[in-house]
Design a protein around this motif. Structure first.
Motif, mmCIF file in Angstrom:
data_model
loop_
_atom_site.group_PDB
_atom_site.id
_atom_site.type_symbol
_atom_site.label_atom_id
_atom_site.label_comp_id
_atom_site.label_asym_id
_atom_site.label_seq_id
_atom_site.Cartn_x
_atom_site.Cartn_y
_atom_site.Cartn_z
ATOM 1 N N MET A 23 0.808 -1.222 0.000
ATOM 2 C CA MET A 23 0.000 0.000 0.000
ATOM 3 C C MET A 23 0.833 1.259 0.000
ATOM 4 S SD MET A 23 -3.029 -1.119 -0.052
ATOM 5 C CE MET A 23 -3.825 0.443 0.268
ATOM 6 N N ALA A 24 2.124 1.154 0.278
ATOM 7 C CA ALA A 24 2.928 2.360 0.498
ATOM 8 C C ALA A 24 3.135 3.157 -0.768
ATOM 9 C CB ALA A 24 4.279 1.971 1.102
ATOM 10 N N LEU A 25 3.353 2.481 -1.919
ATOM 11 C CA LEU A 25 3.691 3.198 -3.132
ATOM 12 C C LEU A 25 2.612 4.160 -3.595
ATOM 13 C CD1 LEU A 25 5.554 3.719 -5.482
ATOM 14 C CD2 LEU A 25 4.586 1.715 -6.652
ATOM 15 N N PRO A 26 1.364 3.750 -3.786
ATOM 16 C CA PRO A 26 0.355 4.724 -4.224
ATOM 17 C C PRO A 26 0.107 5.807 -3.213
ATOM 18 C CG PRO A 26 -0.663 2.626 -3.633
ATOM 19 C CD PRO A 26 0.809 2.391 -3.677
ATOM 20 N N ALA A 27 0.198 5.500 -1.897
ATOM 21 C CA ALA A 27 -0.030 6.545 -0.901
ATOM 22 C C ALA A 27 1.032 7.616 -1.009
ATOM 23 C CB ALA A 27 -0.046 5.938 0.496
ATOM 24 N N ARG A 124 -9.060 6.780 -3.517
ATOM 25 C CA ARG A 124 -8.529 5.544 -4.091
ATOM 26 C C ARG A 124 -9.413 4.343 -3.729
ATOM 27 N NH1 ARG A 124 -3.090 4.352 -1.920
ATOM 28 N NH2 ARG A 124 -3.958 5.246 -0.013
ATOM 29 N N PRO A 125 -9.373 3.288 -4.526
ATOM 30 C CA PRO A 125 -10.137 2.071 -4.192
ATOM 31 C C PRO A 125 -9.607 1.441 -2.905
ATOM 32 C CG PRO A 125 -9.464 2.053 -6.499
ATOM 33 C CD PRO A 125 -8.739 3.189 -5.853
ATOM 34 N N ASN A 126 -10.482 0.812 -2.179
ATOM 35 C CA ASN A 126 -10.077 0.115 -0.963
ATOM 36 C C ASN A 126 -9.342 -1.176 -1.303
ATOM 37 O OD1 ASN A 126 -11.237 1.955 0.857
ATOM 38 N ND2 ASN A 126 -13.255 1.027 0.575
ATOM 39 N N ILE A 149 -3.792 -10.330 0.065
ATOM 40 C CA ILE A 149 -4.207 -8.931 0.059
ATOM 41 C C ILE A 149 -3.986 -8.384 -1.343
ATOM 42 C CG2 ILE A 149 -1.935 -8.089 0.829
ATOM 43 C CD1 ILE A 149 -3.477 -5.858 2.332
ATOM 44 N N GLY A 150 -4.947 -7.606 -1.829
ATOM 45 C CA GLY A 150 -4.877 -7.057 -3.180
ATOM 46 C C GLY A 150 -5.227 -5.581 -3.200
ATOM 47 N N GLN A 151 -4.778 -4.895 -4.256
ATOM 48 C CA GLN A 151 -5.025 -3.460 -4.392
ATOM 49 C C GLN A 151 -5.104 -3.109 -5.876
ATOM 50 O OE1 GLN A 151 -5.365 -0.751 -2.021
ATOM 51 N NE2 GLN A 151 -6.031 0.178 -3.942
ATOM 52 N N GLU A 152 -6.071 -2.269 -6.208
ATOM 53 C CA GLU A 152 -6.161 -1.726 -7.567
ATOM 54 C C GLU A 152 -5.444 -0.375 -7.592
ATOM 55 O OE1 GLU A 152 -9.422 -0.234 -10.916
ATOM 56 O OE2 GLU A 152 -10.084 -0.891 -8.923
ATOM 57 N N PHE A 153 -4.524 -0.199 -8.537
ATOM 58 C CA PHE A 153 -3.775 1.053 -8.679
ATOM 59 C C PHE A 153 -4.358 1.830 -9.858
ATOM 60 C CE2 PHE A 153 -0.944 -1.952 -6.633
ATOM 61 C CZ PHE A 153 -0.444 -1.204 -5.576
ATOM 62 N N VAL A 154 -4.913 3.006 -9.566
ATOM 63 C CA VAL A 154 -5.516 3.847 -10.603
ATOM 64 C C VAL A 154 -4.404 4.640 -11.275
ATOM 65 C CG1 VAL A 154 -7.202 5.640 -11.106
ATOM 66 C CG2 VAL A 154 -7.651 3.981 -9.285
ATOM 67 N N ASP A 328 -4.057 -4.196 -11.256
ATOM 68 C CA ASP A 328 -4.467 -4.961 -10.083
ATOM 69 C C ASP A 328 -3.285 -5.807 -9.616
ATOM 70 O OD1 ASP A 328 -7.153 -4.149 -9.864
ATOM 71 O OD2 ASP A 328 -7.668 -5.410 -11.574
ATOM 72 N N ALA A 329 -2.901 -5.656 -8.346
ATOM 73 C CA ALA A 329 -1.795 -6.427 -7.758
ATOM 74 C C ALA A 329 -2.312 -7.207 -6.564
ATOM 75 C CB ALA A 329 -0.660 -5.499 -7.344
ATOM 76 N N GLN A 330 -1.767 -8.418 -6.398
ATOM 77 C CA GLN A 330 -2.213 -9.268 -5.302
ATOM 78 C C GLN A 330 -1.012 -10.015 -4.722
ATOM 79 O OE1 GLN A 330 -4.717 -13.190 -5.438
ATOM 80 N NE2 GLN A 330 -6.181 -11.473 -5.429
ATOM 81 N N LEU A 331 -0.936 -10.036 -3.417
ATOM 82 C CA LEU A 331 0.119 -10.745 -2.697
ATOM 83 C C LEU A 331 -0.533 -11.745 -1.749
ATOM 84 C CD1 LEU A 331 3.051 -11.166 -1.699
ATOM 85 C CD2 LEU A 331 2.628 -9.290 -0.073
ATOM 86 N N GLY A 332 -0.069 -13.005 -1.815
ATOM 87 C CA GLY A 332 -0.620 -14.047 -0.953
ATOM 88 C C GLY A 332 0.472 -14.887 -0.314
#
Length: 499
Positions: A23-27, A124-126, A149-154, A328-332
């Motif tokens: 989450m750090a990069l887009p923030a 930003r998307p949750n 955990i996944g995150q969409e990067f706009v 879309d990135a996902q880490l598991g």
């Protein structure tokens, strides 16, 4: 030796520890971009570090923090409180209308709503977090189980452009609120001068009734002295009764005009008994070219149209960056209970804009920009047309008012005085007196109507050609043209006042 559930707990803790990394990069990117304001962001809506968005034009603010989301605060200017039965000046009524008219509060609420939209479209998307399991029961083992955990990067600056488009809409709403404020003030001024005209008409009717009653008494005295006839007495009594009906009608018109004034202010309980003002004050001397130049520089309708063009330009940019795919990135992290290994899964994906490159929306955005630009041209033509009509009314009523004031009313008054004196001395009959009375009061009433129409024209010209203050914000208010002055009326009746 660790038990399986202990391993799973350890993997979950490891995943939660790694979650902030994704989450750090887009923030960081967002905070770096927020230091420089984007072109087109509106000064009326600025969000500080505490999450409070301020609305300077409407004196409102929305608190988007967790503690403040439950309450929406609205700061209204201090205003006079309505007191029934007292006299109000025009400035006091305007001040009260700005504080109590519900349409202005509607316009302010619309600004609040659009600022909320502006805040929302830039978020930003949750992130997404969940549990995953695979090959459960294979060879009698628990398979692969863990968390992800996944995150969409706009990408492409879409969120910033979203706020730019919404910011232009906020500024457009501010000018619409300014338009509504002019509509309210102009309607109060119109009904204020209409009420003054109704009051002056009532005074004329009372004066006419007094003279008619005196004429009836004189006719009775002349009939008793053998110098008049009973038919003249009857005619005088009929005229006095007819004028009494006029007085009652004028009272109703005055009461109705005052009620409508109270409604325009937004306080039906106001009930002003008298107004501080006069139709006899000298109206301003206006010139067409100066009024037009002032209108084009200050019209809130034009300003709102300009910001609509501004919004359309931002919308084009937003449509053009839409094909830039989001990522879309996902880490598991999972535990393989068959091999006792820890497994890390990384997945990154984005759509490929081959078939849909947002072509249709880009075309529509360009068309909307063309329409917004042509709307400015249309509005300028419409304003010039409305100005021509309003200025014609102003010039005609001003010419008529000067004629009534300088020539017609002085001569009609002089004629009435001469005929009244001759009637008292028995030199003239009642029919001549009746004719002189009707001529004087017909011209006096026409002068009041012209005075009222003149001030209504001044209100239209000085009020940027905006009217109808009880209409909902954003509605198109058609300009009201006063009716032609009519000086012909049936026996004993005056023309009604302007609606």
């Amino acid at each position: 030796m660790e038990r399986p559930y202990q391993r799973l707990r350890r993997f979950a803790l490891s995943l939660l520890t790694a979650a902030p990394l994704i989450m750090a990069l887009p923030a960081g990117d967002r905070n770096a971009q927020a230091e420089e304001p984007l072109p087109g962001q509106i000064d009326a809506a600025r969000a500080d570090d505490s999450g409070v968005v301020h609305l300077s034009n409407a004196d409102l603010f929305i608190d988007f923090s967790d503690a403040g989301m439950s309450t929406i605060k609205s700061a209204q200017p201090e205003a006079i409180q309505p007191e029934p039965g007292i006299a109000y000046s025009l400035s006091e009524l305007e001040e009260l209308a700005l504080a109590t008219n519900p349409t202005l509060q509607q316009a302010a609420a619309e600004i609040m709503r659009l600022n909320g939209v502006r805040e929302q479209v830039g978020l930003r998307p949750n992130p997404i977090m969940g549990y995953q399991a695979a090959e459960v029961g294979n060879d009698g083992y628990g398979g692969q189980q863990g968390l992800f955990i996944g995150q969409e990067f706009v990408r492409g600056g879409k969120l910033e452009l979203n706020r730019a488009v919404a910011g232009s809409a906020v500024e457009q709403a501010r000018w619409r609120r300014e338009t509504q404020q002019h509509r309210v003030i102009n309607t109060v001024r119109r009904r204020f001068y209409e009420s003054l005209g109704a009051h002056k008409t009532l005074e004329l009717a009372l004066d006419l009734q007094k003279l008619a009653q005196q004429a009836a008494e004189i006719a009775g005295s002349l009939e008793n002295a053998g110098e008049g006839t009973y038919s003249q007495v009857l005619q005088a009594e009929i005229e006095a009764q007819s004028n009494l009906n006029l007085v009652n009608t004028s009272r109703v018109v005055r009461q109705t005009s005052l009620k409508r004034l109270s409604l325009a202010v937004g306080s039906p309980e106001l009930q002003p008994e008298n107004l501080v003002g006069s139709l006899d004050q000298t109206p301003p001397d206006l010139e067409y070219d100066s009024v037009w130049n002032w209108l084009t520089e200050n019209s809130p309708e034009l300003q709102a149209a300009y910001y609509n063009v501004h919004r359309a330009r931002w919308a084009i940019q937003r449509a053009e960056v839409e094909p830039t795919p989001n990522m879309d990135a996902q880490l598991g992290i999972a535990q393989d209970f068959a091999t006792d290994y820890t497994i890390v899964n990384i997945q990154v994906g984005f759509p490929i804009p081959i078939h849909n490159r947002n072509q249709g929306n880009i075309t529509a955005a360009h068309a909307e920009h063309i329409r917004a630009c042509r709307e400015i041209e249309r509005l300028r033509l419409d304003l010039r047309d409305r100005l021509a009509t309003a200025f014609q009314s102003y010039q005609n009523t001003r010419i008529q008012m000067e004629s009534y004031r300088d020539t017609i009313l002085p001569k009609a008054k002089q004629n009435l005085d001469l005929v009244s004196r001759g009637y008292k001395e028995g030199q003239l009959d009642y029919l001549q007196l009746l004719t002189a009375q009707r001529t004087y009061f017909r011209q006096s009433l026409a002068a009041v109507q012209v005075q009222t129409a003149l001030w209504l024209s001044v209100v239209r010209l000085q009020g940027l050609l905006i009217s109808e203050g009880l209409g909902a914000p954003g509605e198109i208010a058609s300009e009201v043209t006063p009716p032609d002055i009519n000086t012909d009326y049936p026996v004993g009746l005056f023309p009604m006042m302007l609606p």
